[in-house]
Scaffold this motif. Sequence first.
Motif, PDB file in Angstrom:
ATOM      1  N   GLY A  75       0.773  -1.231   0.000  1.00  0.00           N
ATOM      2  CA  GLY A  75       0.000   0.000   0.000  1.00  0.00           C
ATOM      3  C   GLY A  75       0.804   1.280   0.000  1.00  0.00           C
ATOM      4  O   GLY A  75       0.237   2.360   0.083  1.00  0.00           O
ATOM      5  N   GLU A  76       2.134   1.195  -0.089  1.00  0.00           N
ATOM      6  CA  GLU A  76       2.948   2.407  -0.172  1.00  0.00           C
ATOM      7  C   GLU A  76       2.921   2.966  -1.588  1.00  0.00           C
ATOM      8  O   GLU A  76       2.811   2.224  -2.558  1.00  0.00           O
ATOM      9  CB  GLU A  76       4.412   2.104   0.181  1.00  0.00           C
ATOM     10  N   VAL A  77       3.007   4.291  -1.689  1.00  0.00           N
ATOM     11  CA  VAL A  77       3.158   4.951  -2.980  1.00  0.00           C
ATOM     12  C   VAL A  77       4.377   5.860  -2.874  1.00  0.00           C
ATOM     13  O   VAL A  77       4.436   6.729  -2.004  1.00  0.00           O
ATOM     14  CB  VAL A  77       1.907   5.778  -3.373  1.00  0.00           C
ATOM     15  N   VAL A  78       5.363   5.625  -3.738  1.00  0.00           N
ATOM     16  CA  VAL A  78       6.568   6.435  -3.773  1.00  0.00           C
ATOM     17  C   VAL A  78       6.388   7.504  -4.839  1.00  0.00           C
ATOM     18  O   VAL A  78       6.026   7.205  -5.975  1.00  0.00           O
ATOM     19  CB  VAL A  78       7.821   5.577  -4.065  1.00  0.00           C
ATOM     20  N   HIS A  79       6.620   8.756  -4.457  1.00  0.00           N
ATOM     21  CA  HIS A  79       6.486   9.903  -5.351  1.00  0.00           C
ATOM     22  C   HIS A  79       7.888  10.450  -5.618  1.00  0.00           C
ATOM     23  O   HIS A  79       8.566  10.879  -4.674  1.00  0.00           O
ATOM     24  CB  HIS A  79       5.627  10.992  -4.705  1.00  0.00           C
ATOM     25  N   ILE A  80       8.296  10.440  -6.883  1.00  0.00           N
ATOM     26  CA  ILE A  80       9.620  10.914  -7.250  1.00  0.00           C
ATOM     27  C   ILE A  80       9.490  12.224  -8.006  1.00  0.00           C
ATOM     28  O   ILE A  80       8.714  12.331  -8.953  1.00  0.00           O
ATOM     29  CB  ILE A  80      10.365   9.878  -8.106  1.00  0.00           C
ATOM     30  N   ASP A  81      10.259  13.214  -7.570  1.00  0.00           N
ATOM     31  CA  ASP A  81      10.291  14.528  -8.203  1.00  0.00           C
ATOM     32  C   ASP A  81      11.641  14.647  -8.911  1.00  0.00           C
ATOM     33  O   ASP A  81      12.680  14.802  -8.265  1.00  0.00           O
ATOM     34  CB  ASP A  81      10.139  15.619  -7.139  1.00  0.00           C
ATOM     35  N   PHE A  82      11.635  14.528 -10.247  1.00  0.00           N
ATOM     36  CA  PHE A  82      12.874  14.573 -11.012  1.00  0.00           C
ATOM     37  C   PHE A  82      13.410  15.991 -11.166  1.00  0.00           C
ATOM     38  O   PHE A  82      14.572  16.166 -11.518  1.00  0.00           O
ATOM     39  CB  PHE A  82      12.681  13.937 -12.389  1.00  0.00           C
ATOM     40  N   ASP A  83      12.597  16.985 -10.893  1.00  0.00           N
ATOM     41  CA  ASP A  83      13.067  18.375 -10.939  1.00  0.00           C
ATOM     42  C   ASP A  83      13.909  18.685  -9.705  1.00  0.00           C
ATOM     43  O   ASP A  83      15.026  19.173  -9.800  1.00  0.00           O
ATOM     44  CB  ASP A  83      11.878  19.331 -11.046  1.00  0.00           C
ATOM     45  N   ALA A  84      13.382  18.354  -8.531  1.00  0.00           N
ATOM     46  CA  ALA A  84      14.088  18.605  -7.268  1.00  0.00           C
ATOM     47  C   ALA A  84      15.016  17.447  -6.886  1.00  0.00           C
ATOM     48  O   ALA A  84      15.791  17.571  -5.942  1.00  0.00           O
ATOM     49  CB  ALA A  84      13.080  18.846  -6.149  1.00  0.00           C
ATOM     50  N   LEU A  85      14.910  16.319  -7.617  1.00  0.00           N
ATOM     51  CA  LEU A  85      15.692  15.107  -7.327  1.00  0.00           C
ATOM     52  C   LEU A  85      15.459  14.614  -5.903  1.00  0.00           C
ATOM     53  O   LEU A  85      16.383  14.268  -5.166  1.00  0.00           O
ATOM     54  CB  LEU A  85      17.186  15.335  -7.598  1.00  0.00           C
ATOM     55  N   THR A  86      14.167  14.568  -5.522  1.00  0.00           N
ATOM     56  CA  THR A  86      13.767  14.130  -4.190  1.00  0.00           C
ATOM     57  C   THR A  86      12.691  13.045  -4.282  1.00  0.00           C
ATOM     58  O   THR A  86      12.115  12.816  -5.354  1.00  0.00           O
ATOM     59  CB  THR A  86      13.210  15.301  -3.359  1.00  0.00           C
ATOM     60  N   ALA A  87      12.424  12.415  -3.154  1.00  0.00           N
ATOM     61  CA  ALA A  87      11.385  11.398  -3.080  1.00  0.00           C
ATOM     62  C   ALA A  87      10.641  11.522  -1.766  1.00  0.00           C
ATOM     63  O   ALA A  87      11.195  11.962  -0.756  1.00  0.00           O
ATOM     64  CB  ALA A  87      11.993  10.009  -3.203  1.00  0.00           C
ATOM     65  N   ARG A  88       9.389  11.134  -1.805  1.00  0.00           N
ATOM     66  CA  ARG A  88       8.564  11.039  -0.612  1.00  0.00           C
ATOM     67  C   ARG A  88       7.658   9.840  -0.818  1.00  0.00           C
ATOM     68  O   ARG A  88       7.543   9.316  -1.931  1.00  0.00           O
ATOM     69  CB  ARG A  88       7.760  12.321  -0.369  1.00  0.00           C
ATOM     70  N   LYS A  89       7.048   9.386   0.255  1.00  0.00           N
ATOM     71  CA  LYS A  89       6.119   8.274   0.107  1.00  0.00           C
ATOM     72  C   LYS A  89       4.908   8.490   0.987  1.00  0.00           C
ATOM     73  O   LYS A  89       4.983   9.171   2.017  1.00  0.00           O
ATOM     74  CB  LYS A  89       6.784   6.934   0.419  1.00  0.00           C
ATOM     75  N   THR A  90       3.812   7.917   0.556  1.00  0.00           N
ATOM     76  CA  THR A  90       2.601   7.900   1.361  1.00  0.00           C
ATOM     77  C   THR A  90       2.312   6.442   1.692  1.00  0.00           C
ATOM     78  O   THR A  90       2.470   5.554   0.857  1.00  0.00           O
ATOM     79  CB  THR A  90       1.406   8.547   0.618  1.00  0.00           C
ATOM     80  N   THR A  91       1.941   6.240   2.954  1.00  0.00           N
ATOM     81  CA  THR A  91       1.615   4.910   3.450  1.00  0.00           C
ATOM     82  C   THR A  91       0.321   5.022   4.245  1.00  0.00           C
ATOM     83  O   THR A  91      -0.141   6.136   4.516  1.00  0.00           O
ATOM     84  CB  THR A  91       2.735   4.367   4.365  1.00  0.00           C
ATOM     85  N   PRO A  92      -0.253   3.903   4.661  1.00  0.00           N
ATOM     86  CA  PRO A  92      -1.418   3.995   5.538  1.00  0.00           C
ATOM     87  C   PRO A  92      -1.115   4.757   6.838  1.00  0.00           C
ATOM     88  O   PRO A  92      -2.015   5.287   7.473  1.00  0.00           O
ATOM     89  CB  PRO A  92      -1.766   2.528   5.808  1.00  0.00           C
ATOM     90  N   GLN A  93       0.164   4.862   7.226  1.00  0.00           N
ATOM     91  CA  GLN A  93       0.550   5.573   8.450  1.00  0.00           C
ATOM     92  C   GLN A  93       0.817   7.061   8.221  1.00  0.00           C
ATOM     93  O   GLN A  93       1.070   7.787   9.182  1.00  0.00           O
ATOM     94  CB  GLN A  93       1.810   4.935   9.055  1.00  0.00           C
ATOM     95  N   GLY A  94       0.817   7.542   6.979  1.00  0.00           N
ATOM     96  CA  GLY A  94       1.028   8.957   6.713  1.00  0.00           C
ATOM     97  C   GLY A  94       2.001   9.216   5.580  1.00  0.00           C
ATOM     98  O   GLY A  94       2.305   8.336   4.785  1.00  0.00           O
ATOM     99  N   GLU A  95       2.515  10.450   5.547  1.00  0.00           N
ATOM    100  CA  GLU A  95       3.441  10.875   4.500  1.00  0.00           C
ATOM    101  C   GLU A  95       4.847  11.006   5.087  1.00  0.00           C
ATOM    102  O   GLU A  95       5.023  11.510   6.193  1.00  0.00           O
ATOM    103  CB  GLU A  95       3.003  12.220   3.920  1.00  0.00           C
ATOM    104  N   PHE A  96       5.845  10.580   4.302  1.00  0.00           N
ATOM    105  CA  PHE A  96       7.228  10.567   4.755  1.00  0.00           C
ATOM    106  C   PHE A  96       8.138  11.106   3.654  1.00  0.00           C
ATOM    107  O   PHE A  96       7.875  10.899   2.471  1.00  0.00           O
ATOM    108  CB  PHE A  96       7.661   9.148   5.126  1.00  0.00           C
ATOM    109  N   LEU A  97       9.229  11.792   4.058  1.00  0.00           N
ATOM    110  CA  LEU A  97      10.195  12.359   3.124  1.00  0.00           C
ATOM    111  C   LEU A  97      11.496  11.574   3.208  1.00  0.00           C
ATOM    112  O   LEU A  97      11.960  11.244   4.308  1.00  0.00           O
ATOM    113  CB  LEU A  97      10.463  13.824   3.470  1.00  0.00           C
ATOM    114  N   TYR A  98      12.100  11.298   2.037  1.00  0.00           N
ATOM    115  CA  TYR A  98      13.376  10.589   2.032  1.00  0.00           C
ATOM    116  C   TYR A  98      14.460  11.527   2.540  1.00  0.00           C
ATOM    117  O   TYR A  98      14.509  12.695   2.183  1.00  0.00           O
ATOM    118  CB  TYR A  98      13.710  10.077   0.623  1.00  0.00           C
ATOM    119  N   ARG A  99      15.350  11.029   3.373  1.00  0.00           N
ATOM    120  CA  ARG A  99      16.380  11.846   4.022  1.00  0.00           C
ATOM    121  C   ARG A  99      17.442  12.367   3.062  1.00  0.00           C
ATOM    122  O   ARG A  99      18.136  13.324   3.382  1.00  0.00           O
ATOM    123  CB  ARG A  99      17.057  11.057   5.133  1.00  0.00           C
TER     124      ARG A  99
END
Length: 115
Positions: A75-99
């Motif tokens: 159930g995780e969804v990884v969101h990749i931003d190729f402009d900012a070269l960052t990633a975040r994910k949404t899970t049933p527990q909330g939203e998280f940012l890659y360090r």
Amino acid sequence: MADDELFQLPEHPFYSCEEDCFLVADGSQMGTAAAVLALEPLLKLMVGEGNVFERRPVKVAEKDDLHVSVECEGGEVVHIDFDALTARKTTPQGEFLYRGGLEDANEGMGYFPAR
């Protein structure tokens, strides 16, 4: 991806969800079936603890010019931003940012809560 090398998304990106990774390749090089088999990925994001992809990618859910959202097992969804070269994910527990940035995607840096 080397530290001094900035990733540039190709004009026609090709995304592939594999058992152990998520691949980004140049889709304009896919003229024949043989070319598809020999296609070199521009970016290979490995599945692993603390990586951008901690769970197996299943399918590309959304994409536009500089962003892609990938549904993963569990159930995780990884969101990749190729402009900012960052990633975040949404899970049933909330939203998280890659360090780290995408250059650190396979380094196991982990996520922290967005809020």
